[in-house]
Design an enzyme around this catalytic site. Sequence first.
Site, mmCIF file in Angstrom:
data_model
loop_
_atom_site.group_PDB
_atom_site.id
_atom_site.type_symbol
_atom_site.label_atom_id
_atom_site.label_comp_id
_atom_site.label_asym_id
_atom_site.label_seq_id
_atom_site.Cartn_x
_atom_site.Cartn_y
_atom_site.Cartn_z
ATOM 1 N N LYS A 68 0.810 -1.206 0.000
ATOM 2 C CA LYS A 68 0.000 0.000 0.000
ATOM 3 C C LYS A 68 0.852 1.269 0.000
ATOM 4 O O LYS A 68 0.671 2.151 -0.842
ATOM 5 C CB LYS A 68 -0.900 -0.009 1.240
ATOM 6 C CG LYS A 68 -1.681 1.252 1.424
ATOM 7 C CD LYS A 68 -2.305 1.288 2.803
ATOM 8 C CE LYS A 68 -1.242 1.574 3.847
ATOM 9 N NZ LYS A 68 -1.837 1.896 5.161
ATOM 10 N N THR A 69 1.785 1.332 0.942
ATOM 11 C CA THR A 69 2.598 2.542 1.053
ATOM 12 C C THR A 69 3.392 2.775 -0.222
ATOM 13 O O THR A 69 3.539 3.896 -0.685
ATOM 14 C CB THR A 69 3.549 2.445 2.254
ATOM 15 O OG1 THR A 69 2.778 2.055 3.377
ATOM 16 C CG2 THR A 69 4.209 3.773 2.526
ATOM 17 N N ASP A 105 -4.606 8.344 3.770
ATOM 18 C CA ASP A 105 -4.168 7.006 4.178
ATOM 19 C C ASP A 105 -5.078 6.524 5.307
ATOM 20 O O ASP A 105 -5.648 7.336 6.031
ATOM 21 C CB ASP A 105 -2.710 7.095 4.656
ATOM 22 C CG ASP A 105 -2.084 5.729 4.762
ATOM 23 O OD1 ASP A 105 -2.673 4.757 4.252
ATOM 24 O OD2 ASP A 105 -1.000 5.630 5.363
ATOM 25 N N GLU A 106 -5.212 5.241 5.473
ATOM 26 C CA GLU A 106 -6.024 4.654 6.555
ATOM 27 C C GLU A 106 -7.432 5.257 6.588
ATOM 28 O O GLU A 106 -7.922 5.679 7.635
ATOM 29 C CB GLU A 106 -5.346 4.883 7.921
ATOM 30 C CG GLU A 106 -3.899 4.444 7.989
ATOM 31 C CD GLU A 106 -3.731 2.942 8.145
ATOM 32 O OE1 GLU A 106 -4.727 2.206 8.007
ATOM 33 O OE2 GLU A 106 -2.597 2.506 8.377
ATOM 34 N N GLN A 118 -9.094 -3.615 8.842
ATOM 35 C CA GLN A 118 -8.117 -3.095 9.788
ATOM 36 C C GLN A 118 -8.640 -1.863 10.529
ATOM 37 O O GLN A 118 -7.859 -1.072 11.061
ATOM 38 C CB GLN A 118 -6.805 -2.760 9.079
ATOM 39 C CG GLN A 118 -6.091 -3.996 8.572
ATOM 40 C CD GLN A 118 -4.712 -3.672 8.056
ATOM 41 O OE1 GLN A 118 -3.810 -3.327 8.804
ATOM 42 N NE2 GLN A 118 -4.544 -3.757 6.751
ATOM 43 N N ARG A 165 0.971 -8.672 11.244
ATOM 44 C CA ARG A 165 2.259 -7.982 11.379
ATOM 45 C C ARG A 165 3.411 -8.950 11.161
ATOM 46 O O ARG A 165 4.546 -8.550 10.962
ATOM 47 C CB ARG A 165 2.442 -7.357 12.786
ATOM 48 C CG ARG A 165 1.457 -6.278 13.207
ATOM 49 C CD ARG A 165 1.287 -5.222 12.190
ATOM 50 N NE ARG A 165 0.106 -5.496 11.375
ATOM 51 C CZ ARG A 165 -0.125 -4.939 10.199
ATOM 52 N NH1 ARG A 165 0.736 -4.088 9.710
ATOM 53 N NH2 ARG A 165 -1.210 -5.225 9.505
#
Length: 747
Positions: free
Chosen positions: A59-60, A247-248, A278, A624
């Site tokens: 994503k980033t 973002d998010e 998430q 993670r």
Amino acid sequence: MADPFELDDAHHPADVPPLSQQAQAAAAPYLGGLNPEQREAVSHTGGPLLVLAGAGTGKTRALTTRLAHILATGQAWPGQILAVTFTNKAAREMKERIRALIGDMVEGMAWLGTFHSIGVKFLQRHAELAGLKSGFSILDTDDQLRLLKQLMAAENIDEKRFPARQLAGMIDDWKNRGLTPDRVPAGEAAGFAHGKAGLLYGAYQQRLKTLNAVDFGDLLLLPLKVLQANADLLADYRQRFRHILVDEYQDTNVAQYLLLRLLAGENGNICCVGDDDQSIYGWRGAQVENILRFKTDFPAARIVRLVRNYRSTAHILSAANGLIAHNKARLGKELVSELGEGEKVVVRAHWDDAEEARAISDDLEAIGRHGGRLSRAAVLVRASFQMRPLEERFIEIGLPYQVIGGPRFYERAEVRDALAYLKVIHAPAHDLAFARIINVPKRGIGKTTEQKLHAFARAEGVALYRAAELLVQREELAKRARAPLAALLADFARWRALAADMPPAELAGVVLDESGYVEMWKKDTSPKAEGRLDNLKELVRSMQEYDTLGGFLEHVALVMEADQAAAADKVTLMTMHAAKGLEFDTVFLPGWEEGLFPHQRALDENGEAGLEEERRLAYVALTRAKRRAVISFAANRQVHGLWQNALPSRFIDELPKAHVEIATPAPFMGRPMPADDDMSHWRGPDLELKAAADPPGRAACRFAVGQRIFHQKFGYGIITAADGDKLTISFEKAGRKRVMAAFVEAA
DNA sequence: GAGGTGGCGACCGAG
DNA sequence: TCGCCACCTC
């Protein structure tokens, strides 16, 4: 009205180098390493775009490449891009990664940051429109509580029955929903403080205005109100922000959502990136609905899904997929690993939290012995009190570790005291800061003197500091209080003069020394004093990179993290919430017990929705891990100093068995079997057994709250709560415990 | 009027 | 177990 376009960051000639042609020519290379979906996320730049990006799907990378692409193709100058993240860490990381792509041109991106930092920037430019003066201060939670307590006391509200903390929560909630005091629905304010909650909110805003201060919620709410009320200004900003990147997105609250919609318009170039699975910030007002209804809000929207996972091996990912599949409220997607099968997720059972900590530290030591890096491992906990046994164990065996997001550095009492001195030097009218240190260290200015100051300040309509000056001059105070107060004011006058041309770090050293503050802790013999002195040193050290006191204080208000020391090889200990967006080779997940995870309060307060959010948190935690995930639970755990026993988390049952390995339990090492229920209701790592013994439809409990009972080990007690067959009992001798109904008899 | 002590409730999570 | 507040003493 300030014109946003007269500002240096947008039309600076240096921002418009021949770069666009140059970069365009070289456009292909940066698109090269992307998969087709990522490439679409990067290159779709005409109109609204939603990128549903699962954990570890690059994503980033897609996001930063998109920004570079927009700049390189000349669609916007750096100052014309609004890019928001939720955490400072995410903002920093994004900036660095963009720098890697486009170099120093990233410095022109004035509107890249967290929602809150962008809010500050906006308010500084348009302070007067928000009813503020320039140089306003930002209150932290502590200041906020203090203020609310004062206001509640003035209304004669019983602090025991109606805690200020709760009111602070309500106000925050209203602000997150974009509600000013006049807009609060009548029903919501009714249940608190005899219906005075709304009134208190209004009074609080009034006080903030007099103090020329804002709280965190205002950093979003005020810009929203200003833009809603000023069409010209809104038009200016709409024109300015050629591209918006969020973002998010699943974590945005109503105020943030409204702000974004306002700035983007219906057909704007807004690109939101997020993952409904998430969403773990419902408790602070995040609306998963925002992401679920993107297509409705922006009918022209294009939606891209990223599901190829480049982070975790297949077993870990399948375990996470299986777990999150138990949620009903989701868009639905399955991540696919691009890596090999890998190891199964390990589940381990322990007798108590100490043993759990030992097992984890043993594993970590083994990693070190086999040449692995501790910095690539992390322990993620649900609640920060779980950190204590872990830290104790790490210290005991000398295992290097770092805590992230624990008690935040700038929130520690000694750091806040030191900052209060600096704030008063910088802005004498900062009443809360002045009140905080007026008698710290003790200099003989007591409650009575302080009350006199407050009364006088209010009557005269001046700041506390000014009131002190006046009262000292007028010789109206008792000598005993007057002398130390006069001395303090003289100190401040001197420090303020020094501040003009002394670097902030040096000034801080002088102030801490001359005020007697450092001396106070040096004299303190308690074991904590040393750590406090270290923190003060760290504070001074961290100020070295700032040229002005004002600059430093603003940084502090927004960035509540201490700068981590240089990356030594340490294991990271943090909450699951803090771990979002990070990845580690090995992840330990202790404390998967009913009541702790899922947390009881999440269930009590939000029922099924609360449970689903906890499950998403489990999903975040599990994803993670790149190579290895170790989940564990303990039958006994110390909470608030007393022992509680617990059952394994339902989330453990929900993990698909094909991807889980039950580690041979080595529990109860060298321990006698407990006399009674402590063991017998712990069903061990045998998941089949637990599933059989704990059917979904729980038998109704044969006990009632308030009933007096007898327990073989703990003696007599009163039932204070019942949850199916689990009872919370206040024992006469043993204190409060949770036990199974089967081990209790009526007394 | 300043400063010390005991009882009581709290910790889920963040900017 | 810890930190805060109310109460108490000097």
